[in-house]
Design a protein around this motif. Structure first.
Motif, mmCIF file in Angstrom:
data_model
loop_
_atom_site.group_PDB
_atom_site.id
_atom_site.type_symbol
_atom_site.label_atom_id
_atom_site.label_comp_id
_atom_site.label_asym_id
_atom_site.label_seq_id
_atom_site.Cartn_x
_atom_site.Cartn_y
_atom_site.Cartn_z
ATOM 1 N N GLN A 116 52.386 -13.336 -38.588
ATOM 2 C CA GLN A 116 52.003 -14.548 -37.876
ATOM 3 C C GLN A 116 53.014 -14.958 -36.810
ATOM 4 O OE1 GLN A 116 49.041 -15.869 -38.301
ATOM 5 N NE2 GLN A 116 48.559 -14.465 -39.990
ATOM 6 N N GLY A 117 54.119 -14.212 -36.700
ATOM 7 C CA GLY A 117 55.141 -14.559 -35.728
ATOM 8 C C GLY A 117 55.844 -15.861 -36.043
ATOM 9 N N GLU A 123 62.191 -14.272 -29.099
ATOM 10 C CA GLU A 123 60.911 -14.413 -28.407
ATOM 11 C C GLU A 123 60.608 -13.150 -27.587
ATOM 12 O OE1 GLU A 123 60.784 -17.903 -26.038
ATOM 13 O OE2 GLU A 123 61.178 -19.278 -27.703
ATOM 14 N N GLY A 124 59.330 -12.809 -27.549
ATOM 15 C CA GLY A 124 58.905 -11.650 -26.781
ATOM 16 C C GLY A 124 58.798 -10.377 -27.589
ATOM 17 N N VAL A 125 59.324 -10.391 -28.830
ATOM 18 C CA VAL A 125 59.232 -9.205 -29.690
ATOM 19 C C VAL A 125 57.921 -9.256 -30.456
ATOM 20 C CG1 VAL A 125 60.291 -7.911 -31.567
ATOM 21 C CG2 VAL A 125 61.737 -9.111 -29.910
ATOM 22 N N PRO A 126 57.036 -8.273 -30.284
ATOM 23 C CA PRO A 126 55.741 -8.278 -30.981
ATOM 24 C C PRO A 126 55.933 -8.198 -32.495
ATOM 25 C CG PRO A 126 55.741 -6.696 -29.174
ATOM 26 C CD PRO A 126 57.161 -7.135 -29.355
ATOM 27 N N PRO A 127 55.018 -8.788 -33.281
ATOM 28 C CA PRO A 127 55.139 -8.737 -34.741
ATOM 29 C C PRO A 127 55.235 -7.313 -35.290
ATOM 30 C CG PRO A 127 53.496 -10.357 -34.103
ATOM 31 C CD PRO A 127 53.894 -9.644 -32.851
ATOM 32 N N ALA A 128 54.465 -6.377 -34.714
ATOM 33 C CA ALA A 128 54.502 -4.995 -35.199
ATOM 34 C C ALA A 128 55.897 -4.395 -35.035
ATOM 35 C CB ALA A 128 53.475 -4.154 -34.454
ATOM 36 N N VAL A 129 56.533 -4.666 -33.897
ATOM 37 C CA VAL A 129 57.889 -4.164 -33.657
ATOM 38 C C VAL A 129 58.873 -4.800 -34.631
ATOM 39 C CG1 VAL A 129 59.766 -4.023 -31.976
ATOM 40 C CG2 VAL A 129 57.403 -3.697 -31.232
#
Length: 286
Positions: A116-117, A123-129
Protein backbone atom coordinates in the motif's frame (compact mmCIF):
# COMPACT_ATOMS: atom_id res chain seq x y z
CA UNK A 1 24.45 21.88 1.06
CA UNK A 2 25.55 18.72 -0.71
CA UNK A 3 27.79 17.75 2.22
CA UNK A 4 24.92 18.28 4.65
CA UNK A 5 22.62 16.10 2.55
CA UNK A 6 25.30 13.41 2.17
CA UNK A 7 26.27 13.08 5.82
CA UNK A 8 23.26 14.31 7.80
CA UNK A 9 20.05 13.99 5.81
CA UNK A 10 21.00 10.57 4.40
CA UNK A 11 21.85 9.22 7.87
CA UNK A 12 25.46 8.39 6.93
CA UNK A 13 26.84 10.39 9.85
CA UNK A 14 24.73 8.45 12.36
CA UNK A 15 25.75 5.15 10.74
CA UNK A 16 29.47 5.96 10.96
CA UNK A 17 29.11 7.21 14.54
CA UNK A 18 27.21 4.09 15.63
CA UNK A 19 29.63 1.72 13.92
CA UNK A 20 32.85 3.33 15.19
CA UNK A 21 31.78 3.85 18.79
CA UNK A 22 28.90 1.51 19.49
CA UNK A 23 29.71 -1.71 17.66
CA UNK A 24 33.04 -2.31 15.97
CA UNK A 25 35.53 -1.60 18.81
CA UNK A 26 33.93 -4.26 20.99
CA UNK A 27 33.96 -6.83 18.20
CA UNK A 28 37.58 -6.11 17.26
CA UNK A 29 38.65 -6.43 20.88
CA UNK A 30 36.65 -9.62 21.34
CA UNK A 31 38.09 -11.20 18.18
CA UNK A 32 41.61 -10.87 19.66
CA UNK A 33 40.86 -11.50 23.36
CA UNK A 34 37.81 -13.75 23.48
CA UNK A 35 38.15 -15.07 27.04
CA UNK A 36 39.27 -11.77 28.55
CA UNK A 37 36.35 -9.99 26.90
CA UNK A 38 33.77 -12.10 28.73
CA UNK A 39 35.59 -12.14 32.05
CA UNK A 40 33.36 -9.53 33.70
CA UNK A 41 29.97 -9.28 35.40
CA UNK A 42 28.37 -7.28 32.60
CA UNK A 43 28.97 -10.15 30.17
CA UNK A 44 27.36 -12.49 32.69
CA UNK A 45 24.39 -10.12 33.00
CA UNK A 46 24.10 -10.01 29.20
CA UNK A 47 24.04 -13.80 29.05
CA UNK A 48 21.22 -13.99 31.60
CA UNK A 49 19.16 -11.39 29.72
CA UNK A 50 19.70 -13.24 26.44
CA UNK A 51 18.72 -16.55 28.06
CA UNK A 52 15.57 -14.95 29.48
CA UNK A 53 14.58 -13.65 26.04
CA UNK A 54 15.24 -17.07 24.52
CA UNK A 55 13.21 -18.77 27.25
CA UNK A 56 10.22 -16.53 26.48
CA UNK A 57 9.93 -18.27 23.11
CA UNK A 58 9.10 -15.22 21.00
CA UNK A 59 12.01 -16.02 18.69
CA UNK A 60 11.65 -19.81 18.65
CA UNK A 61 10.53 -19.68 15.04
CA UNK A 62 14.21 -19.47 14.13
CA UNK A 63 14.69 -22.99 15.54
CA UNK A 64 12.00 -24.29 13.23
CA UNK A 65 13.65 -22.65 10.22
CA UNK A 66 16.99 -24.22 11.15
CA UNK A 67 15.32 -27.62 11.48
CA UNK A 68 13.70 -27.25 8.06
CA UNK A 69 17.06 -26.39 6.51
CA UNK A 70 18.60 -29.45 8.20
CA UNK A 71 15.83 -31.68 6.87
CA UNK A 72 16.21 -30.33 3.34
CA UNK A 73 19.97 -30.83 3.45
CA UNK A 74 19.54 -34.31 4.98
CA UNK A 75 22.13 -33.49 7.62
CA UNK A 76 21.18 -33.80 11.30
CA UNK A 77 21.86 -30.93 13.68
CA UNK A 78 24.37 -32.10 16.27
CA UNK A 79 23.73 -30.96 19.83
CA UNK A 80 25.41 -31.56 23.18
CA UNK A 81 22.13 -31.07 25.04
CA UNK A 82 20.35 -34.15 26.44
CA UNK A 83 17.11 -35.26 24.73
CA UNK A 84 14.04 -33.31 25.82
CA UNK A 85 11.41 -34.99 27.95
CA UNK A 86 7.76 -35.11 26.85
CA UNK A 87 6.92 -32.07 28.97
CA UNK A 88 9.91 -30.16 27.61
CA UNK A 89 8.95 -31.11 24.06
CA UNK A 90 5.40 -29.85 24.51
CA UNK A 91 6.63 -26.59 26.03
CA UNK A 92 9.21 -26.19 23.23
CA UNK A 93 6.76 -26.72 20.38
CA UNK A 94 4.12 -24.49 21.99
CA UNK A 95 6.66 -21.68 22.02
CA UNK A 96 7.60 -22.48 18.42
CA UNK A 97 3.94 -22.27 17.38
CA UNK A 98 3.54 -18.96 19.21
CA UNK A 99 6.67 -17.54 17.59
CA UNK A 100 5.64 -18.65 14.09
CA UNK A 101 2.19 -17.12 14.58
CA UNK A 102 3.76 -13.83 15.64
CA UNK A 103 6.19 -13.99 12.72
CA UNK A 104 3.41 -14.66 10.21
CA UNK A 105 1.32 -11.79 11.55
CA UNK A 106 4.26 -9.36 11.61
CA UNK A 107 5.23 -10.34 8.07
CA UNK A 108 1.65 -9.91 6.87
CA UNK A 109 1.43 -6.43 8.42
CA UNK A 110 4.78 -5.41 6.91
CA UNK A 111 3.99 -6.69 3.42
CA UNK A 112 0.52 -5.13 3.45
CA UNK A 113 2.05 -1.76 4.33
CA UNK A 114 4.66 -2.18 1.59
CA UNK A 115 2.04 -3.04 -1.03
CA UNK A 116 0.00 0.00 0.00
CA UNK A 117 3.04 2.29 0.09
CA UNK A 118 2.43 3.08 3.77
CA UNK A 119 6.00 2.91 5.04
CA UNK A 120 8.78 5.46 5.51
CA UNK A 121 10.42 4.30 2.26
CA UNK A 122 11.85 7.14 0.19
CA UNK A 123 9.34 8.79 -2.12
CA UNK A 124 9.38 7.64 -5.72
CA UNK A 125 10.35 4.04 -4.95
CA UNK A 126 7.65 1.67 -6.29
CA UNK A 127 6.19 -0.85 -3.79
CA UNK A 128 7.48 -3.80 -5.86
CA UNK A 129 11.04 -2.44 -5.70
CA UNK A 130 10.71 -1.85 -1.96
CA UNK A 131 9.61 -5.46 -1.38
CA UNK A 132 12.46 -6.84 -3.50
CA UNK A 133 14.92 -4.59 -1.68
CA UNK A 134 13.55 -5.78 1.66
CA UNK A 135 14.15 -9.47 0.94
CA UNK A 136 17.49 -8.93 -0.81
CA UNK A 137 18.90 -6.88 2.07
CA UNK A 138 17.58 -9.38 4.62
CA UNK A 139 19.42 -12.13 2.72
CA UNK A 140 22.64 -10.11 2.68
CA UNK A 141 22.37 -9.41 6.40
CA UNK A 142 21.60 -13.08 7.02
CA UNK A 143 24.68 -14.17 5.09
CA UNK A 144 26.87 -11.74 7.02
CA UNK A 145 25.42 -12.94 10.34
CA UNK A 146 26.01 -16.56 9.36
CA UNK A 147 29.54 -15.80 8.14
CA UNK A 148 30.48 -14.34 11.51
CA UNK A 149 29.36 -17.52 13.29
CA UNK A 150 31.01 -19.79 10.71
CA UNK A 151 34.32 -17.88 10.83
CA UNK A 152 34.61 -18.18 14.60
CA UNK A 153 33.63 -21.86 14.39
CA UNK A 154 36.28 -22.59 11.79
CA UNK A 155 39.03 -21.07 13.95
CA UNK A 156 38.79 -24.20 16.13
CA UNK A 157 39.07 -26.59 13.17
CA UNK A 158 42.13 -28.16 11.62
CA UNK A 159 42.79 -27.77 7.89
CA UNK A 160 41.48 -31.27 7.31
CA UNK A 161 38.25 -30.47 9.15
CA UNK A 162 37.79 -27.34 7.04
CA UNK A 163 36.98 -29.57 4.06
CA UNK A 164 38.24 -29.61 0.50
CA UNK A 165 35.59 -27.47 -1.18
CA UNK A 166 37.15 -24.90 -3.51
CA UNK A 167 35.48 -21.82 -2.02
CA UNK A 168 35.83 -23.08 1.56
CA UNK A 169 39.59 -23.31 1.06
CA UNK A 170 39.83 -19.92 -0.63
CA UNK A 171 37.73 -18.29 2.11
CA UNK A 172 39.83 -19.80 4.92
CA UNK A 173 43.07 -18.85 3.16
CA UNK A 174 41.94 -15.24 2.75
CA UNK A 175 40.57 -15.05 6.28
CA UNK A 176 43.66 -16.38 8.09
CA UNK A 177 46.55 -15.43 5.81
CA UNK A 178 49.39 -13.33 7.20
CA UNK A 179 49.16 -12.58 10.91
CA UNK A 180 45.40 -13.06 11.12
CA UNK A 181 44.43 -9.41 10.82
CA UNK A 182 41.76 -10.18 8.22
CA UNK A 183 39.36 -11.58 10.82
CA UNK A 184 39.04 -8.32 12.80
CA UNK A 185 39.16 -6.40 9.50
CA UNK A 186 36.20 -8.46 8.33
CA UNK A 187 34.39 -7.67 11.58
CA UNK A 188 34.77 -3.95 10.90
CA UNK A 189 33.68 -4.12 7.26
CA UNK A 190 30.88 -6.54 8.12
CA UNK A 191 29.48 -4.29 10.83
CA UNK A 192 29.49 -1.28 8.54
CA UNK A 193 27.68 -3.27 5.86
CA UNK A 194 25.15 -4.73 8.32
CA UNK A 195 24.41 -1.34 9.88
CA UNK A 196 23.87 0.20 6.45
CA UNK A 197 21.54 -2.64 5.44
CA UNK A 198 19.57 -2.38 8.68
CA UNK A 199 19.24 1.37 8.20
CA UNK A 200 17.70 0.84 4.77
CA UNK A 201 15.53 -2.06 6.01
CA UNK A 202 14.21 0.19 8.79
CA UNK A 203 13.21 2.78 6.19
CA UNK A 204 11.54 0.08 4.11
CA UNK A 205 9.60 -1.63 6.90
CA UNK A 206 8.68 1.12 9.39
CA UNK A 207 4.98 1.86 8.95
CA UNK A 208 3.85 5.42 8.36
CA UNK A 209 0.06 5.28 8.61
CA UNK A 210 -1.82 8.35 9.84
CA UNK A 211 -4.41 7.25 12.36
CA UNK A 212 -7.96 8.57 12.26
CA UNK A 213 -8.10 8.52 8.45
CA UNK A 214 -9.59 5.06 8.04
CA UNK A 215 -6.41 3.68 6.42
CA UNK A 216 -5.26 1.49 9.29
CA UNK A 217 -3.65 -1.82 8.32
CA UNK A 218 -6.27 -4.60 8.34
CA UNK A 219 -8.72 -2.09 9.86
CA UNK A 220 -7.20 -2.29 13.35
CA UNK A 221 -7.92 0.31 16.02
CA UNK A 222 -5.86 3.49 16.27
CA UNK A 223 -3.89 2.39 19.41
CA UNK A 224 -2.86 -0.85 17.66
CA UNK A 225 -1.95 1.09 14.52
CA UNK A 226 0.20 3.42 16.60
CA UNK A 227 1.97 0.32 17.93
CA UNK A 228 2.51 -0.89 14.34
CA UNK A 229 3.98 2.50 13.47
CA UNK A 230 6.80 2.01 15.98
CA UNK A 231 8.53 -0.30 13.49
CA UNK A 232 8.56 -3.30 15.83
CA UNK A 233 6.81 -5.49 13.26
CA UNK A 234 9.59 -5.05 10.73
CA UNK A 235 12.25 -5.41 13.43
CA UNK A 236 10.71 -8.69 14.61
CA UNK A 237 10.64 -10.12 11.07
CA UNK A 238 14.20 -9.03 10.39
CA UNK A 239 15.46 -10.44 13.68
CA UNK A 240 14.22 -13.94 12.86
CA UNK A 241 14.46 -14.11 9.06
CA UNK A 242 17.49 -11.87 8.64
CA UNK A 243 19.60 -12.75 11.65
CA UNK A 244 18.92 -15.51 14.18
CA UNK A 245 17.80 -18.21 11.73
CA UNK A 246 20.98 -17.72 9.67
CA UNK A 247 23.13 -17.84 12.81
CA UNK A 248 21.58 -21.13 13.91
CA UNK A 249 22.10 -22.64 10.47
CA UNK A 250 25.71 -21.42 10.40
CA UNK A 251 26.43 -22.80 13.86
CA UNK A 252 25.16 -26.22 12.73
CA UNK A 253 26.72 -26.17 9.24
CA UNK A 254 29.73 -23.79 9.24
CA UNK A 255 31.47 -25.55 6.36
CA UNK A 256 28.35 -25.23 4.19
CA UNK A 257 28.43 -21.46 4.77
CA UNK A 258 32.13 -21.32 3.90
CA UNK A 259 31.53 -23.33 0.71
CA UNK A 260 29.06 -20.76 -0.60
CA UNK A 261 30.64 -18.55 -3.31
CA UNK A 262 28.68 -15.59 -1.95
CA UNK A 263 30.60 -15.95 1.33
CA UNK A 264 33.90 -15.40 -0.47
CA UNK A 265 32.48 -12.40 -2.35
CA UNK A 266 31.06 -10.79 0.80
CA UNK A 267 34.33 -11.41 2.65
CA UNK A 268 36.21 -9.50 -0.05
CA UNK A 269 33.61 -6.72 0.03
CA UNK A 270 33.85 -6.33 3.81
CA UNK A 271 37.64 -6.29 3.67
CA UNK A 272 37.41 -3.63 0.96
CA UNK A 273 35.12 -1.51 3.14
CA UNK A 274 37.59 -1.73 6.00
CA UNK A 275 40.51 -0.96 3.64
CA UNK A 276 38.90 2.35 2.61
CA UNK A 277 39.50 3.59 6.15
CA UNK A 278 36.05 5.11 6.48
CA UNK A 279 35.72 3.54 9.95
CA UNK A 280 39.42 3.34 10.80
CA UNK A 281 38.69 5.26 13.98
CA UNK A 282 37.34 1.99 15.39
CA UNK A 283 40.89 0.63 15.54
CA UNK A 284 41.93 3.58 17.72
CA UNK A 285 38.95 3.12 20.05
CA UNK A 286 39.59 -0.64 20.26
Amino acid sequence: AWASNLFLTSGLAMILFTVQLGKVPSQVTASHMMLDYINNYFSLFTVYVALALEYSGILHGSYVIAMIVAKLSRKPIESNEPPRSLTQNIFFWLRCAMSLALLGFALAVTLEALFQGQTTMWEGVPPAVAIILFFVLMSVVGMLEGMQIAFFAVTKMTKDEQGDHYFAKKTCHLLFKGKGHNLPSFMIGRQLCVTLCFFIIARVTTLNVETGTGQNIFGVSDPIQNFFNTGLMGAFVTTILGSIAWQLVASAFPIAILSNPLTFILLWFCLLLEWTGIVAGAWVVA
